[in-house]
Design an enzyme around this catalytic site. Structure first.
Site, short mmCIF file in Angstrom:
data_model
loop_
_atom_site.label_atom_id
_atom_site.label_comp_id
_atom_site.label_asym_id
_atom_site.label_seq_id
_atom_site.Cartn_x
_atom_site.Cartn_y
_atom_site.Cartn_z
N ASP A 35 -7.94 -4.39 -0.92
CA ASP A 35 -8.46 -4.59 -2.00
C ASP A 35 -8.25 -6.06 -2.58
O ASP A 35 -9.11 -6.51 -3.36
CB ASP A 35 -7.49 -3.93 -3.24
CG ASP A 35 -7.54 -2.11 -2.99
OD1 ASP A 35 -8.93 -1.90 -2.77
OD2 ASP A 35 -6.84 -1.41 -2.94
N HIS B 97 0.95 -1.23 0.02
CA HIS B 97 -0.01 0.05 0.21
C HIS B 97 0.91 1.35 -0.04
O HIS B 97 1.86 1.30 0.71
CB HIS B 97 -0.99 0.07 1.20
CG HIS B 97 -2.12 1.19 1.15
ND1 HIS B 97 -1.89 2.36 1.55
CD2 HIS B 97 -3.53 0.70 0.82
CE1 HIS B 97 -3.10 2.84 1.30
NE2 HIS B 97 -3.91 2.12 1.07
#
Length: 435
Positions: free
Chosen positions: A369, A311
């Protein structure tokens, strides 16, 4: 709000032999900033910061994020507690109002959501005029922008009744999203039910049909609540910054949210969970050899990257991923899914990556995600709707930031500076002399 953060400490900047004192500011969680609001007027200089990675555009009391420690708090509450103990409607109220609702406040807010669930019948006809296979995010952005024409009273005094504004948007976006899916499938619309809570109502509108009635699954509802909570806000990301920037021109809430939806549409922002499924599909179509793709990801000369790992902000772990992984396992178990080839590939990749020193040393852990795409696929939501689901979750955060920006006594219309690199002023040459 910004002036309240001044510590009394100063940073010194020396330019052209002259020293300037710049105030130091500190937030409630210890974040520090150098106040450069007077820099240009005092020095003639501006700062350059591509992507605004080192620039604070505002002071906000909505969300705190610490990427190094893997911390995410909404209004001071840990995301772990909110995801485990709250419904999405409670968290939406928290973000918009700043406090968790009492039982009476929750009932009032839930009643507003139920009362606003229908969309104007004339608005339904708009769906018929989008070309077939129009991207759902394009439809959602257009329809939200159109809401101001159907409810103009909410633009006259835009900050007067945030309860009504937020409930109307949060409820109607859910209905618009479900209707856009039904239209894309050529199926009859399923209207919202007054006896279903928020997430169950959405799932019923998505999947119920005259020939195959939908049975609400409590595990799926719980997982959807968690997904929406985990996506409800994430500090000053691209779409939230867009909402605040557009709103800074005193644009109404509907148009500001529509702009945020368009920003979220970008594949580098809201499209990551869809990209996860597309990556898994590519691996499956090429024989299912996931190890080959892991090797590609580790090859510095290969542009391929594993989607859904690592991330930009979180440098240790994504706290949302730890929560949603458990929900993912629960949903798959509840639905009895054990033979989906894409899910099998995802499980294999996850197992390898969590143990491979290459990924561990680089903090490339599965992020939210990765797991959200798997859950959405498992419950039947098509990949082109994944970003719409993201937008549904992010809506309360957008509303909260728009309201905070609107009420900020330090409000200024957004107007970034630039460093011009084009030609210097030159004499004009008439058309007849340009040969």
């Amino acid at each position: 709000m910004l002036n309240d953060l001044v510590t009394g400490k100063k940073a010194e900047l020396t330019l052209d032999g002259k020293t300037y004192s710049l105030p130091i500011m500190e937030g409630s969680e210890g974040e520090r900033a150098i106040d450069i609001r007077t820099l240009r007027s005092e020095t003639g200089y501006v700062t350059i910061d591509s992507g605004y990675m080192n620039t604070g555009s505002c002071a906000s009391n909505i969300t705190f994020l610490d990427g190094e420690k893997g911390i995410l708090n909404y209004r001071g509450y840990a995301i772990e507690d909110l995801a485990e103990k709250c419904s999405f409607v409670e968290v939406a109220f928290l973000l918009v109002h700043g406090s968790l609702p009492t039982g009476l406040e929750l009932k009032k807010f839930s009643d507003l959501l139920g009362g606003f669930a229908l969309i104007h019948e004339d608005l339904i006809h708009f769906f018929d005029h989008f070309p077939p296979y129009s991207p759902p995010m394009s439809i959602l952005s257009s329809m939200v922008n159109t809401l101001c024409n159907f409810y103009p009273e909410m633009t006259d005094n835009p900050g007067e009744d945030i309860d009504m504004m937020s409930a109307r948007l949060i409820s109607k976006v859910r209905t618009i999203a479900a209707f856009s899916y039904k239209k894309s499938m050529g199926q009859p619309l399923v209207y919202p039910r007054h006896d279903y809570p928020y997430c169950a109502n959405f799932l019923n509108m998505m999947f119920d049909s005259p020939v195959n009635p939908y049975v609400v699954n409590d595990e799926v509802v719980a997982a959807l609540n968690k997904l929406l909570i985990l996506h409800a806000d994430h500090e000053q990301n691209c779409s939230t910054s867009t909402v605040r920037l557009v709103g800074s021109a005193r644009v109404n809430l509907y148009a500001s949210i529509s702009a945020g939806i368009s920003a979220l549409w970008g594949p580098l922002h809201g499209g990551a969970n869809q990209a996860v499924i597309e990556m898994l599909e590519e691996i499956y179509e090429n024989g299912g050899d996931y190890k080959q793709y892991i090797d590609k990801a580790k090859d510095r000369n290969d542009p391929f990257r594993l989607v859904g790992f690592g991330h930009r902000v979180y440098k240790s772990h994504d706290p949302r991923a730890l929560i949603i992984k458990k929900a993912c396992e629960s949903v798959l178990r509840s639905l009895g899914i054990s033979a989906d080839p894409l899910l099998d590939i995802a499980r294999e990749i996850e197992e390898v990556v969590l143990q491979d020193p290459y990924f561990v040393e680089r903090n490339l852990y599965p992020n939210v995600d990765f797991y959200s795409g798997i859950i959405y696929r498992a419950i039947g939501i098509p990949s082109n709707m994944f970003t719409v689901m993201f937008a549904m979750g992010r809506l309360p955060g957008w509303i909260a930031h728009w309201k905070e920006m609107w009420d900020d006594p330090n409000w200024r219309i957004g107007r970034p500076r630039q460093i011009y690199t084009g030609p210097q002023r030159r004499p004009f040459v008439s058309l007849s002399e340009r040969d």
